[in-house]
Design a protein around this motif. Structure first.
Motif, PDB file in Angstrom:
ATOM      1  N   LYS A 137       0.846  -1.197   0.000  1.00 35.34           N
ATOM      2  CA  LYS A 137       0.000   0.000   0.000  1.00 35.34           C
ATOM      3  C   LYS A 137       0.885   1.251   0.000  1.00 35.34           C
ATOM      4  CE  LYS A 137      -4.173   1.562   2.419  1.00 35.34           C
ATOM      5  NZ  LYS A 137      -5.051   1.263   3.583  1.00 35.34           N
ATOM      6  N   VAL A 138       0.470   2.233  -0.785  1.00 36.43           N
ATOM      7  CA  VAL A 138       1.228   3.473  -0.943  1.00 36.43           C
ATOM      8  C   VAL A 138       0.383   4.636  -0.418  1.00 36.43           C
ATOM      9  CG1 VAL A 138       2.238   5.055  -2.624  1.00 36.43           C
ATOM     10  CG2 VAL A 138       2.483   2.579  -2.944  1.00 36.43           C
ATOM     11  N   ASN A 139       0.991   5.506   0.370  1.00 36.83           N
ATOM     12  CA  ASN A 139       0.242   6.614   0.964  1.00 36.83           C
ATOM     13  C   ASN A 139       0.049   7.783   0.003  1.00 36.83           C
ATOM     14  OD1 ASN A 139      -0.149   5.366   3.495  1.00 36.83           O
ATOM     15  ND2 ASN A 139       1.901   5.981   4.161  1.00 36.83           N
ATOM     16  N   GLU A 140       1.055   8.082  -0.807  1.00 36.01           N
ATOM     17  CA  GLU A 140       0.971   9.196  -1.747  1.00 36.01           C
ATOM     18  C   GLU A 140       1.034   8.653  -3.171  1.00 36.01           C
ATOM     19  OE1 GLU A 140       3.726  12.322  -1.033  1.00 36.01           O
ATOM     20  OE2 GLU A 140       3.242  12.498   1.103  1.00 36.01           O
ATOM     21  N   THR A 141       0.039   8.985  -3.972  1.00 33.62           N
ATOM     22  CA  THR A 141      -0.031   8.481  -5.341  1.00 33.62           C
ATOM     23  C   THR A 141       0.043   9.626  -6.336  1.00 33.62           C
ATOM     24  OG1 THR A 141      -2.444   8.630  -5.485  1.00 33.62           O
ATOM     25  CG2 THR A 141      -1.524   6.604  -4.539  1.00 33.62           C
ATOM     26  N   ALA A 142       0.375   9.297  -7.576  1.00 38.16           N
ATOM     27  CA  ALA A 142       0.536  10.316  -8.611  1.00 38.16           C
ATOM     28  C   ALA A 142      -0.766  11.020  -8.934  1.00 38.16           C
ATOM     29  CB  ALA A 142       1.113   9.677  -9.872  1.00 38.16           C
ATOM     30  N   SER A 143      -1.888  10.306  -8.823  1.00 39.07           N
ATOM     31  CA  SER A 143      -3.185  10.898  -9.176  1.00 39.07           C
ATOM     32  C   SER A 143      -3.882  11.552  -7.998  1.00 39.07           C
ATOM     33  CB  SER A 143      -4.109   9.810  -9.742  1.00 39.07           C
ATOM     34  OG  SER A 143      -4.471   8.885  -8.720  1.00 39.07           O
ATOM     35  N   GLY A 144      -3.400  11.277  -6.783  1.00 38.67           N
ATOM     36  CA  GLY A 144      -4.091  11.755  -5.591  1.00 38.67           C
ATOM     37  C   GLY A 144      -5.195  10.829  -5.137  1.00 38.67           C
ATOM     38  N   ARG A 145      -5.486   9.806  -5.924  1.00 36.93           N
ATOM     39  CA  ARG A 145      -6.474   8.801  -5.546  1.00 36.93           C
ATOM     40  C   ARG A 145      -5.779   7.697  -4.753  1.00 36.93           C
ATOM     41  NH1 ARG A 145     -10.622  10.036  -9.080  1.00 36.93           N
ATOM     42  NH2 ARG A 145      -9.945  11.255 -10.868  1.00 36.93           N
ATOM     43  N   THR A 146      -6.535   6.959  -3.956  1.00 36.67           N
ATOM     44  CA  THR A 146      -5.929   5.813  -3.298  1.00 36.67           C
ATOM     45  C   THR A 146      -5.952   4.624  -4.253  1.00 36.67           C
ATOM     46  OG1 THR A 146      -7.895   4.774  -2.321  1.00 36.67           O
ATOM     47  CG2 THR A 146      -6.946   6.671  -1.155  1.00 36.67           C
ATOM     48  N   GLN A 147      -5.316   3.549  -3.821  1.00 38.55           N
ATOM     49  CA  GLN A 147      -5.262   2.354  -4.658  1.00 38.55           C
ATOM     50  C   GLN A 147      -6.566   1.586  -4.679  1.00 38.55           C
ATOM     51  OE1 GLN A 147      -1.447   1.662  -2.456  1.00 38.55           O
ATOM     52  NE2 GLN A 147      -1.083   0.269  -4.161  1.00 38.55           N
ATOM     53  N   ILE A 148      -7.545   2.009  -3.856  1.00 37.88           N
ATOM     54  CA  ILE A 148      -8.762   1.204  -3.758  1.00 37.88           C
ATOM     55  C   ILE A 148     -10.050   2.021  -3.707  1.00 37.88           C
ATOM     56  CG2 ILE A 148      -8.917   1.037  -1.237  1.00 37.88           C
ATOM     57  CD1 ILE A 148      -9.282  -2.100  -1.794  1.00 37.88           C
ATOM     58  N   ASP A 149      -9.964   3.356  -3.630  1.00 34.37           N
ATOM     59  CA  ASP A 149     -11.199   4.131  -3.547  1.00 34.37           C
ATOM     60  C   ASP A 149     -11.900   4.186  -4.897  1.00 34.37           C
ATOM     61  OD1 ASP A 149      -9.602   5.905  -4.946  1.00 34.37           O
ATOM     62  OD2 ASP A 149      -9.830   7.575  -3.567  1.00 34.37           O
ATOM     63  N   ILE A 187     -10.256   2.936 -24.253  1.00 28.92           N
ATOM     64  CA  ILE A 187     -10.161   3.800 -23.081  1.00 28.92           C
ATOM     65  C   ILE A 187     -10.645   5.195 -23.449  1.00 28.92           C
ATOM     66  CG2 ILE A 187      -8.599   4.842 -21.389  1.00 28.92           C
ATOM     67  CD1 ILE A 187      -6.783   2.434 -21.674  1.00 28.92           C
ATOM     68  N   SER A 188     -11.497   5.753 -22.600  1.00 27.66           N
ATOM     69  CA  SER A 188     -12.046   7.075 -22.857  1.00 27.66           C
ATOM     70  C   SER A 188     -10.956   8.138 -22.874  1.00 27.66           C
ATOM     71  CB  SER A 188     -13.075   7.422 -21.772  1.00 27.66           C
ATOM     72  OG  SER A 188     -13.451   8.781 -21.862  1.00 27.66           O
ATOM     73  N   ALA A 189     -11.006   9.007 -23.869  1.00 25.65           N
ATOM     74  CA  ALA A 189     -10.061  10.126 -23.941  1.00 25.65           C
ATOM     75  C   ALA A 189     -10.483  11.263 -23.023  1.00 25.65           C
ATOM     76  CB  ALA A 189      -9.958  10.619 -25.385  1.00 25.65           C
ATOM     77  N   GLU A 190     -11.731  11.248 -22.555  1.00 25.73           N
ATOM     78  CA  GLU A 190     -12.249  12.316 -21.694  1.00 25.73           C
ATOM     79  C   GLU A 190     -12.066  12.010 -20.208  1.00 25.73           C
ATOM     80  OE1 GLU A 190     -14.232  11.176 -24.394  1.00 25.73           O
ATOM     81  OE2 GLU A 190     -13.318  12.835 -25.504  1.00 25.73           O
ATOM     82  N   GLN A 191     -12.151  10.727 -19.830  1.00 28.42           N
ATOM     83  CA  GLN A 191     -12.054  10.358 -18.416  1.00 28.42           C
ATOM     84  C   GLN A 191     -11.346   9.020 -18.288  1.00 28.42           C
ATOM     85  OE1 GLN A 191     -15.796   9.709 -16.399  1.00 28.42           O
ATOM     86  NE2 GLN A 191     -14.827   9.014 -14.503  1.00 28.42           N
ATOM     87  N   TYR A 192     -10.246   9.028 -17.548  1.00 22.47           N
ATOM     88  CA  TYR A 192      -9.573   7.774 -17.224  1.00 22.47           C
ATOM     89  C   TYR A 192      -8.997   7.936 -15.821  1.00 22.47           C
ATOM     90  CZ  TYR A 192      -6.698   3.564 -17.779  1.00 22.47           C
ATOM     91  OH  TYR A 192      -6.124   2.315 -17.630  1.00 22.47           O
ATOM     92  N   ASP A 193      -9.811   7.616 -14.812  1.00 26.49           N
ATOM     93  CA  ASP A 193      -9.430   7.787 -13.416  1.00 26.49           C
ATOM     94  C   ASP A 193      -8.459   6.668 -13.036  1.00 26.49           C
ATOM     95  OD1 ASP A 193     -11.163   9.908 -13.414  1.00 26.49           O
ATOM     96  OD2 ASP A 193     -12.776   8.844 -12.393  1.00 26.49           O
ATOM     97  N   GLN A 194      -7.315   7.049 -12.521  1.00 24.92           N
ATOM     98  CA  GLN A 194      -6.212   6.113 -12.338  1.00 24.92           C
ATOM     99  C   GLN A 194      -5.929   5.866 -10.863  1.00 24.92           C
ATOM    100  OE1 GLN A 194      -4.108   3.422 -13.058  1.00 24.92           O
ATOM    101  NE2 GLN A 194      -3.970   4.519 -15.017  1.00 24.92           N
ATOM    102  N   HIS A 195      -5.789   4.580 -10.496  1.00 26.88           N
ATOM    103  CA  HIS A 195      -5.472   4.200  -9.116  1.00 26.88           C
ATOM    104  C   HIS A 195      -4.124   3.511  -8.981  1.00 26.88           C
ATOM    105  CE1 HIS A 195      -9.552   5.185  -7.586  1.00 26.88           C
ATOM    106  NE2 HIS A 195      -9.893   4.883  -8.826  1.00 26.88           N
TER     107      HIS A 195
END
Length: 286
Positions: A137-149, A187-195
């Motif tokens: 588990k990583v506390n700080e991610t590149a996207s600001g999202r968690t790995q599971i939210d 993959i959508s060019a408008e939205q690709y939420d990354q975890h």
């Protein structure tokens, strides 16, 4: 007290499992959630959801059968006794069903904080086989999202087959390199939420991360897809390849909206050499 409960669980696993105790009233999904939670609570009843005569283990660090599972719990209890920060925690955030398979996405403290995917195969209402893939588990991610939210609700069940085919074609064309220019077909060019903790949102974030690896002489390479499982708008792809110059298993979970992938979670785990594995079943072999 919790350590004592875990040891009692081990005894139950080895000596008193009876498949007649498995509740016919529970769905396979519920059985998986309860079994995983028992790693934390020490509850013995969910062990009855496992076939005591046939439990094929693909976690390479765990021995085969109920004896292997029980030994892992005993090791976990010993680790927690020595270091309370290693006390097991299990929060299953997503669970899906596909035929005889149930796959779950879980926030663990399992010999340290981890995110994991587990896959269970059922026969006649009992678990007979298990695969998983765990990542620190990583506390700080590149996207600001968690790995599971992110979203958890299963929608569009009638689109399951189409969504599985979409991911199958993505793996073949883009990840395995048959036609990488077709990425925006999937993959959508408008939205690709990354975890993935090292990748920013969007296709631009994915491209940047892959370029960074390639420029460092460590390209991420997918070599083979083993299985694709899905329910509604969620699809899991299990593959193998090379990451950071090591053989790894890739578990990629995608969320699909309106025929395009809009969100991605994953775990990447090193594949052990056969000589180091605690069972002979292999990491895949679906």
């Amino acid at each position: 007290m919790k350590n004592l409960v875990l040891v009692m669980t081990l005894c139950t696993l080895l000596f008193s499992c009876d498949k007649s105790n498995a509740s016919a009233d529970l769905s396979n999904k519920q059985k998986v959630v309860e079994l995983l939670k028992s790693i934390e609570t020490g509850a013995t009843e969910p062990v009855a959801y496992i076939n005591p005569n046939k439990y094929i283990q693909h976690n390479q660090a765990v021995g085969d059968g109920l004896a292997g599972f029980g030994a892992a719990l005993a090791q976990l209890a010993e680790a927690a006794a020595a270091d309370p920060s290693l006390a097991p925690k299990v929060n299953t955030v997503r669970v899906f069903g596909d035929g005889n398979f149930v796959f779950a996405h879980t926030d663990y403290n399992f010999f340290g904080p981890k995110i994991g995917f587990d896959i269970f195969r059922f026969e006649n209402g009992l678990i007979v086989e298990h695969w998983d893939n765990l990542q620190e588990k990583v506390n700080e991610t590149a996207s600001g999202r968690t790995q599971i939210d992110g979203p958890t609700e299963v929608k569009n069940l009638d689109a399951t087959d189409d969504n599985k085919l979409l991911v199958k074609n993505l793996i073949q064309d883009v990840f395995l390199g048959a036609n990488p220019n077709k990425i925006t077909d999937y993959i959508s060019a408008e939205q690709y939420d990354q975890h993935n903790p090292a990748v920013k949102d969007g296709l631009a974030g994915l491209s940047e991360a892959l370029k960074t690896l390639t420029d460092a002489g460590m390209p991420m390479v997918y070599e083979k897809n083993h299985i694709i499982l899905g329910e509604g708008n969620f699809v899991l792809a299990v593959s193998e390849g090379i990451f950071m110059k090591e053989k790894v298993a890739f578990y990629d979970l995608f969320r699909i909206e309106n025929g395009k992938i809009v969100e991605h979670w994953d775990t990447i785990e090193k594949i052990l050499p056969d000589s180091e594995a605690q069972n002979s079943n292999g990491k895949f072999n679906f």
